[in-house]
Design a protein around this motif. Structure first.
Motif: not given
Length: 350
Positions: A9-10, A12-14, A16-17, A49, A208, A212
């Motif tokens: 989950a982290g 994916a957010l990383l 994307y951000s 990231d 984000g 993330g």
């Protein structure tokens, strides 16, 4: 299993951000007149990231994992990203020889720092300055060159860059006075995004990134405890694969659309950034990092060899499928040896 889901989950957010941050930074800088190669090295080579994740890891006393991501992502840039780009989209590529040479020797910069381990904030300052010097040199060369400005700006459509992208250059040899491209307002591709709004959205994307990275770090601690994997090994392998997904898209897609220089610039910039400023920022933000024997005996030699082989293939002026298969085979061998020789869980004596 829970720790793996948290890590995913982290991640994916990383990712994307990081992609959104790249979009809005590029949009905010759309008035600059720079070459495609310089754009690629600066905006895709700087791994937001990776840095965010590495900094959080080091702050939370997971320095070995942070160092592992430095080596792992640099190795994966040739072993996965460049390899798959050559396999999926073999193409001609025209990169100045001096950039290829700097790319090939960049891992050697780490040798004196590894010898002087533990790595400290002083080393971090030097490493960041080395990357600044690299960017300054590339900018100096590119801004003085006759390379058409953003001739292939439509390649950045994958990053949701629209507006004037297809009309940035009226003639193949002469840029127009219009901005190279504009970024559109989210959810409304017909409206250009004002520069101040781009900066604001970049800040949101940066938040984000931080969130993330923190989530990934929390998941990493659980994975290391649950599966007894060495910190450096985990950072150089599993964590690296997640952080490589974005780079793969940023390299393969431009090559597919006819601008392989963007992909090659991403690979070159990412490796140089990784072994200099990325490690430097991690050290400055999180403090010193101890270096274990595996780094000197295995990860660093592999990085040097893989980068040299990748640089040679780029220097031929044409990425061929067999180049990709060779690089991918070397990377698979790196994984196999890493886990069969170095991957055993430590055994404590009674």
């Amino acid at each position: 299993m829970t720790s793996i889901l948290i890590f995913a989950a982290g991640a994916a957010l990383l990712v994307y951000s990081a992609e959104k941050l790249l979009v809005y930074l590029v949009g905010s800088a759309s008035g600059l007149r720079v070459s495609v190669l310089l754009l690629a090295i600066v905006f895709t080579g700087i791994e937001f990231d990776d840095v965010a994740f590495g900094v959080v890891l080091n702050i939370e006393d997971l320095g070995e994992v942070a160092l592992g991501t430095v080596f792992g992502t640099a190795i994966s840039m040739t072993g996965i990203v460049l390899a798959l780009a050559a396999i999926l989209t073999p193409t001609r590529v025209n990169i100045p020889g001096v950039y290829i040479a700097l790319f090939a020797v960049s891992p050697l910069v780490m040798i004196p720092f590894i010898l002087l381990a533990p790595l400290t904030a002083v080393h971090g300052v030097i490493l960041v300055l080395l990357f600044v010097a690299f960017i300054g040199y590339v900018a100096f060369r590119e801004l003085r060159s006759a390379t058409p400005v953003f001739r292939n700006a439509e390649i950045l459509e994958r990053l949701e860059v629209g507006g004037g992208g297809g009309h940035a250059v009226a003639d193949a040899d002469r840029p127009t006075d219009k901005p190279p491209f504009t970024v559109t307002v989210p959810f409304d591709r017909t409206r250009p995004l004002p520069g101040w709004a781009g900066v604001g959205l970049a800040v949101v994307a940066l938040v984000g990134l931080i969130v993330g990275a923190a989530i990934m770090s929390f998941g990493t601690e659980g994975i290391l405890d649950e599966y007894a994997i060495g910190g450096t090994l985990f950072g150089a392998t599993f964590a690296t694969l997640v952080l490589t997904l974005e780079d793969l898209l940023l390299t393969v897609e431009p090559a597919r659309r006819g601008a392989p220089e963007i992909g090659a610039g991403n690979v070159i910039g990412s490796v140089v950034f990784g072994v200099t400023a990325k490690l430097g920022i991690i050290l400055l933000a999180g403090g010193s990092i101890a270096v274990d024997d595996e780094v000197w005996a295995w990860h660093l030699p592999v990085l040097i060899v893989m980068t040299a082989v990748g640089a040679y293939f780029i220097s031929t002026g044409r990425l061929r499928r067999w180049h990709g298969f060779v690089l991918l085979a070397l990377y698979i061998a790196y994984w196999v040896v890493s886990f069969t020789v170095l991957g055993e869980a430590p055994v404590e004596a009674d």
